[in-house]
Scaffold this active site. Structure first.
Site, PDB file in Angstrom:
ATOM      1  N   CYS A 283      -1.328   6.910   9.573  1.00 53.92           N
ATOM      2  CA  CYS A 283      -0.158   6.269  10.158  1.00 53.92           C
ATOM      3  C   CYS A 283      -0.532   4.991  10.910  1.00 53.92           C
ATOM      4  O   CYS A 283      -1.438   4.984  11.724  1.00 53.92           O
ATOM      5  CB  CYS A 283       0.485   7.257  11.109  1.00 53.92           C
ATOM      6  SG  CYS A 283       2.004   6.668  11.775  1.00 53.92           S
TER       7      CYS A 283
ATOM      8  N   CYS B   8       5.450  -3.590  16.156  1.00 56.77           N
ATOM      9  CA  CYS B   8       4.945  -2.531  17.047  1.00 56.77           C
ATOM     10  C   CYS B   8       3.448  -2.794  17.272  1.00 56.77           C
ATOM     11  O   CYS B   8       2.712  -3.023  16.310  1.00 56.77           O
ATOM     12  CB  CYS B   8       5.144  -1.155  16.420  1.00 56.77           C
ATOM     13  SG  CYS B   8       6.842  -0.847  15.902  1.00 56.77           S
TER      14      CYS B   8
ATOM     15  N   CYS C 138       3.477   8.554   0.430  1.00 52.14           N
ATOM     16  CA  CYS C 138       3.971   7.678   1.488  1.00 52.14           C
ATOM     17  C   CYS C 138       4.193   6.302   0.870  1.00 52.14           C
ATOM     18  O   CYS C 138       3.257   5.705   0.323  1.00 52.14           O
ATOM     19  CB  CYS C 138       2.936   7.627   2.603  1.00 52.14           C
ATOM     20  SG  CYS C 138       3.336   6.455   3.896  1.00 52.14           S
TER      21      CYS C 138
ATOM     22  N   CYS D 154       0.424  -0.865  15.490  1.00 50.80           N
ATOM     23  CA  CYS D 154       0.507  -0.745  14.031  1.00 50.80           C
ATOM     24  C   CYS D 154      -0.131  -1.960  13.356  1.00 50.80           C
ATOM     25  O   CYS D 154       0.195  -3.104  13.678  1.00 50.80           O
ATOM     26  CB  CYS D 154       1.979  -0.634  13.631  1.00 50.80           C
ATOM     27  SG  CYS D 154       2.237  -0.777  11.857  1.00 50.80           S
TER      28      CYS D 154
ATOM     29  N   GLU E  61       0.832  -1.204   0.000  1.00 52.70           N
ATOM     30  CA  GLU E  61       0.000   0.000   0.000  1.00 52.70           C
ATOM     31  C   GLU E  61       0.866   1.254   0.000  1.00 52.70           C
ATOM     32  O   GLU E  61       1.935   1.297   0.604  1.00 52.70           O
ATOM     33  CB  GLU E  61      -0.918   0.008   1.224  1.00 52.70           C
ATOM     34  CG  GLU E  61      -2.015  -1.019   1.105  1.00 52.70           C
ATOM     35  CD  GLU E  61      -3.039  -0.936   2.220  1.00 52.70           C
ATOM     36  OE1 GLU E  61      -4.049  -1.636   2.114  1.00 52.70           O
ATOM     37  OE2 GLU E  61      -2.839  -0.192   3.177  1.00 52.70           O
TER      38      GLU E  61
ATOM     39  N   CYS F 109       5.734  -6.531   7.941  1.00 51.24           N
ATOM     40  CA  CYS F 109       6.794  -6.013   8.813  1.00 51.24           C
ATOM     41  C   CYS F 109       6.974  -6.944  10.006  1.00 51.24           C
ATOM     42  O   CYS F 109       6.001  -7.334  10.658  1.00 51.24           O
ATOM     43  CB  CYS F 109       6.463  -4.611   9.301  1.00 51.24           C
ATOM     44  SG  CYS F 109       7.822  -3.881  10.241  1.00 51.24           S
TER      45      CYS F 109
HETATM   46  S1  SF4 Z   1       5.289   0.965  12.934  1.00 55.04           S
HETATM   47 FE1  SF4 Z   1       4.521  -0.857  11.832  1.00 55.04          FE
HETATM   48  S2  SF4 Z   1       5.555  -0.837   9.849  1.00 55.04           S
HETATM   49 FE2  SF4 Z   1       6.681   0.579  11.209  1.00 55.04          FE
HETATM   50  S3  SF4 Z   1       8.306  -0.702  12.141  1.00 55.04           S
HETATM   51 FE3  SF4 Z   1       6.560  -0.785  13.568  1.00 55.04          FE
HETATM   52  S4  SF4 Z   1       5.427  -2.629  12.925  1.00 55.04           S
HETATM   53 FE4  SF4 Z   1       6.797  -2.094  11.236  1.00 55.04          FE
END
Ligand code: SF4
Length: 348
Positions: free
Chosen positions: A331, A118, A107, A121, A92, A114
């Site tokens: 975000c 986090c 972006c 996220c 995306e 990933c």
């Molecule tokens: S915010 Fe999301 S995309 Fe960015 S490093 Fe953390 S888990 Fe990965």
């Protein structure tokens, strides 16, 4: 597999084209078509002889990821793009016009998925994917730029989409080199969760982008709770690495109601980043059904109080009233999701 010329540096393109293209000016023309104009086919290279275009198409590709969905424009004009790859991965990107200026931001994603995990996220929720190649990152940029006919000099580029760009360092550096052909380094920002070796490697590049660091908590204990990467790269060492970085830095701070948004948290954050010469970008949390239910967006009054406290403690701060919230393009909300059905596709 046919080589995609967007995955090669200029000198590699020169070497690869050697057998097919003899005069050096033809090679230069081809590189211009790629790096300045971002064309997605040899057919579009209109100043090359037809036979040469056909020969090139037999041996190489200049393909971009295919757009499978585009959201209709949100109220703020932003649009989310969903690209697909032949291996089933989805990526995306977000187009974000700036209503108060002539500038436009895109972006970009650097990985399909990933592994950093986090907890605030959505990309992290769906887990690891794979690194994107330069052609896949450049393809997101050129596709969106062409569709909106944005002049290069008005573009800002942010690597804040899916993935941790500094865990895909080589491909990121190659992508930056091409982007610099038309976009100044000061118009490009790479956002990291705090991969210290990557920050140091970025600092050593001849031309450096701006750096955004996702901090989100003013102390090691709390940061570890929502950013597991903190165990590997502790906060004090991360701050030391940021002090070594010679470019502009933005500290990103996702505000979670009742967790890190109190005035005393603002004071602790100001103390933590003292000496960094960084500005803070406060990002009120964007809720998502895939994220922990305790995570909530603070009230506007709490946000204002937090920001005022930072300012009183000498910190420059902006609040990101996230663009594209209603199309899940804000975000932490990118996940390679089917735009039309809303089904989330787990990145492979
Ligand atoms: S915010 Fe999301 S995309 Fe960015 S490093 Fe953390 S888990 Fe990965």
């Amino acid at each position: 597999m046919t080589t995609n010329l967007y995955d090669l540096a200029p000198e590699q393109i020169e070497a690869a084209l050697g057998e097919v293209v003899s005069p050096p000016f033809r090679v230069r023309q081809i590189i211009e078509w790629l790096h300045e104009r971002g064309v997605g086919s040899f057919e579009a290279m209109s100043n090359l002889p037809k036979e040469l275009r056909a020969q090139l198409a037999e041996r190489f590709t200049v393909a971009f990821p295919e757009v499978v969905e585009r959201t209709p424009p949100a109220a703020d004009g932003s649009r989310k793009y969903l690209f697909t790859r032949g291996d089933g991965n989805r990526i995306e990107s977000v187009y974000m016009p700036m209503p108060t200026s002539e500038r436009t931001s895109v972006c970009l994603s650097s990985q399909a998925g990933c592994a950093v995990g986090c907890t605030f996220c959505v990309t992290g929720f769906f887990g690891a994917g794979r690194n994107l190649t330069p052609s896949e990152m450049l393809g997101q940029f050129f596709t969106i730029q062409h569709e909106h006919a944005v002049p290069h000099e008005r573009m800002n580029v942010v690597f804040m989409g899916m993935g941790e760009p500094l865990l895909n360092f080589e491909n990121l550096a190659a992508t930056l080199d091409v982007l610099y052909t038309t976009v100044a380094p000061k118009r490009i920002t790479v956002s990291t969760s705090g991969i210290i070796p990557g920050i140091d490697a970025l600092a050593k590049l001849e031309r450096r982008p701006n750096l955004a660091i996702s901090i989100n908590a003013p102390d090691q204990k709390r940061r570890s709770e929502i950013m597991p990467i903190t165990a590997k790269y502790p906060l004090p060492e991360l701050i030391a690495a940021l002090k070594r970085y010679p470019g502009a830095i933005t500290v990103e701070y996702v505000l979670l109601a009742g967790w890190n948004d109190a005035p005393h948290d603002a004071v602790a954050l100001a103390r933590l980043i003292r000496g960094l010469r960084a500005k803070v970008n406060a990002i009120p949390f964007n809720a998502d059904p895939n994220l922990p239910p305790w995570m909530k967006r603070p009230t506007d009054a709490a946000i204002d109080h937090f920001v005022d406290t930072l300012v009183r403690n000498g910190v420059a701060v902006t609040v990101r009233r996230s663009k594209g919230r209603e199309i899940a393009a804000a975000c932490g909300q990118l996940r390679g999701k089917d735009v039309a059905t809303g089904r989330a596709a787990r990145p492979r």
